[in-house]
Design an enzyme around this catalytic site. Structure first.
Site, short mmCIF file in Angstrom:
data_model
loop_
_atom_site.label_atom_id
_atom_site.label_comp_id
_atom_site.label_asym_id
_atom_site.label_seq_id
_atom_site.Cartn_x
_atom_site.Cartn_y
_atom_site.Cartn_z
N ARG A 1 0.86 -1.17 0.00
CA ARG A 1 0.00 0.00 0.00
C ARG A 1 0.90 1.23 0.00
O ARG A 1 1.96 1.23 0.64
CB ARG A 1 -0.93 0.02 1.22
CG ARG A 1 -2.04 -1.02 1.22
CD ARG A 1 -3.07 -0.70 0.14
NE ARG A 1 -4.20 -1.64 0.17
CZ ARG A 1 -4.28 -2.74 -0.55
NH1 ARG A 1 -3.26 -3.09 -1.32
NH2 ARG A 1 -5.36 -3.51 -0.49
N GLU B 1 -4.72 7.14 -5.03
CA GLU B 1 -5.02 6.41 -6.26
C GLU B 1 -6.39 6.82 -6.79
O GLU B 1 -7.34 6.93 -6.02
CB GLU B 1 -4.99 4.90 -6.00
CG GLU B 1 -3.60 4.40 -5.62
CD GLU B 1 -3.54 2.87 -5.47
OE1 GLU B 1 -4.57 2.20 -5.73
OE2 GLU B 1 -2.49 2.36 -5.08
N HIS C 1 -1.70 -0.20 -9.97
CA HIS C 1 -2.25 -1.16 -9.00
C HIS C 1 -2.80 -2.40 -9.72
O HIS C 1 -3.93 -2.84 -9.48
CB HIS C 1 -3.35 -0.50 -8.16
CG HIS C 1 -3.52 -1.18 -6.82
ND1 HIS C 1 -3.97 -0.51 -5.70
CD2 HIS C 1 -3.32 -2.46 -6.42
CE1 HIS C 1 -4.05 -1.34 -4.68
NE2 HIS C 1 -3.66 -2.53 -5.09
#
Length: 342
Positions: free
Chosen positions: A255, A284, A303
């Protein structure tokens, strides 16, 4: 009395959308006496999921088992008194824990389901910088036959067996990366919350969170694979990054909140680090104006390190195995520890 299982996994993303074959496998696993309700409304599968829909909350009334992306507050409220087990198709479950505190509902997650594809991505990212594929791509864009730059050793190319790999987080994902590193001849060390659990055979040493500065100092590549918790937030700080050797790599598949991105950027700008391969970010999607987008030493991945076409093979196996365990009254795999946060 008919028992109810809710499937809330209709992601708008093709990679995460549950296929009919998986739903059928779930129906077979629970067998007679169960109603399997499939929620058709799009389920938020990005991040940790858990946003929920009115359709999911309605389906959860009287449900005993809930399968979704995270566990929405509405589902927990609707299932109060009947819900016994909730499973998340995500590895991260931070957004779900507050809703489940004190309910007695057992929560399982999909930790390690993504381990193999993420480990493949991590090794590919290390090779991208270690073998200077980024520089080759730059030369190609210039239409430049840069053989002298490589044969005169102006461009550094490193072999995998030269590298010291430090893995922050030796759970399912970190261990899969460590095994690949060892197979390629790297010296591997790691840090985890419970160092007494060790790591894959061949790992040089495993320490606790307090050993993170040492891990950085001894790593040509620092790989971040720890879960997001109160203890790991911002753990890869400016002080930790400063301990990295010159020309080290930073790879983050965990993360963005674990990493001081501003400090990382400063070290990259100063050419202190060889590069950074980042699949996750503090914000994000990564804002369009962020310097990472155009930085020559940064590989930006949106991601997607876990994305392959094989997710549902592994996820269905985990769910079906846990259904069998649940019906037999056995402990479930991937049970989340609320105190640890994963």
């Amino acid at each position: 009395m008919t028992r109810r299982l809710v499937v809330d996994l209709a992601s708008p993303r093709a990679a995460w959308r549950i296929p009919p074959t998986a739903v059928e496998a779930i129906r077979r696993a629970v067998g007679a006496g169960w109603e399997v309700v499939e929620v058709r409304a799009p389920a938020a599968s990005d991040g940790d999921g858990g946003s929920g829909t009115p359709e999911a909350a309605a389906a959860a009334r009287g449900a005993e088992i809930y399968l979704g992306y995270g566990v929405p507050a509405g589902v927990v409220a609707a299932g109060r008194g009947t819900l016994r087990w909730a499973h998340s198709g995500t590895a991260g479950i931070g957004a779900s824990l507050p809703h489940l505190t004190g309910t007695g509902v057992v929560l399982t997650n999909s930790a390690a389901v993504h381990a193999e594809p993420i480990a493949d991505w991590a090794i590919a990212a290390i090779g991208y910088f270690a073998r200077s594929l980024d520089r080759m791509r730059d030369f190609q864009a210039e239409g430049r036959w840069a053989r002298p730059e490589f044969t005169d050793l102006d461009v550094r190319v490193r072999e995998f067996s030269e590298l010291r790999l430090g893995v922050f987080g030796l759970g399912g994902i970190g261990a899969a990366i460590a095994r690949r590193g060892l197979a390629l001849g790297m010296r591997v060390a790691g840090v985890r919350r419970r160092p007494e659990r060790g790591g894959p055979a061949g790992v040089a040493w495993v320490g606790g969170l307090g050993d993170l500065p040492r891990l950085a100092a001894e790593s040509d590549c620092l790989l971040i694979a720890a879960p997001h918790t109160d203890q790991t937030r911002a753990a890869v700080s400016r002080a930790v990054l400063a301990r990295l050797p010159p020309d080290a790599l930073v790879v983050n598949v965990s993360r963005g909140t674990l990493l001081d991105e501003a400090a990382l950027l400063e070290l990259l700008d100063a050419s202190r680090l060889r590069g950074a391969a980042l699949d996750v970010f503090a914000v994000e999607p990564l804002p369009a104006e962020h310097p990472f987008w155009r930085h020559p030493r940064v590989l930006v991945s949106p991601h997607v390190a876990a994305v392959t076409a094989r997710f549902w093979d592994r996820e269905t196996g985990l769910i079906v195995d846990n259904i069998k365990r649940y019906l037999a009254g056995s402990p479930l795999a991937n049970t989340v520890d609320p105190e640890a946060g994963y």
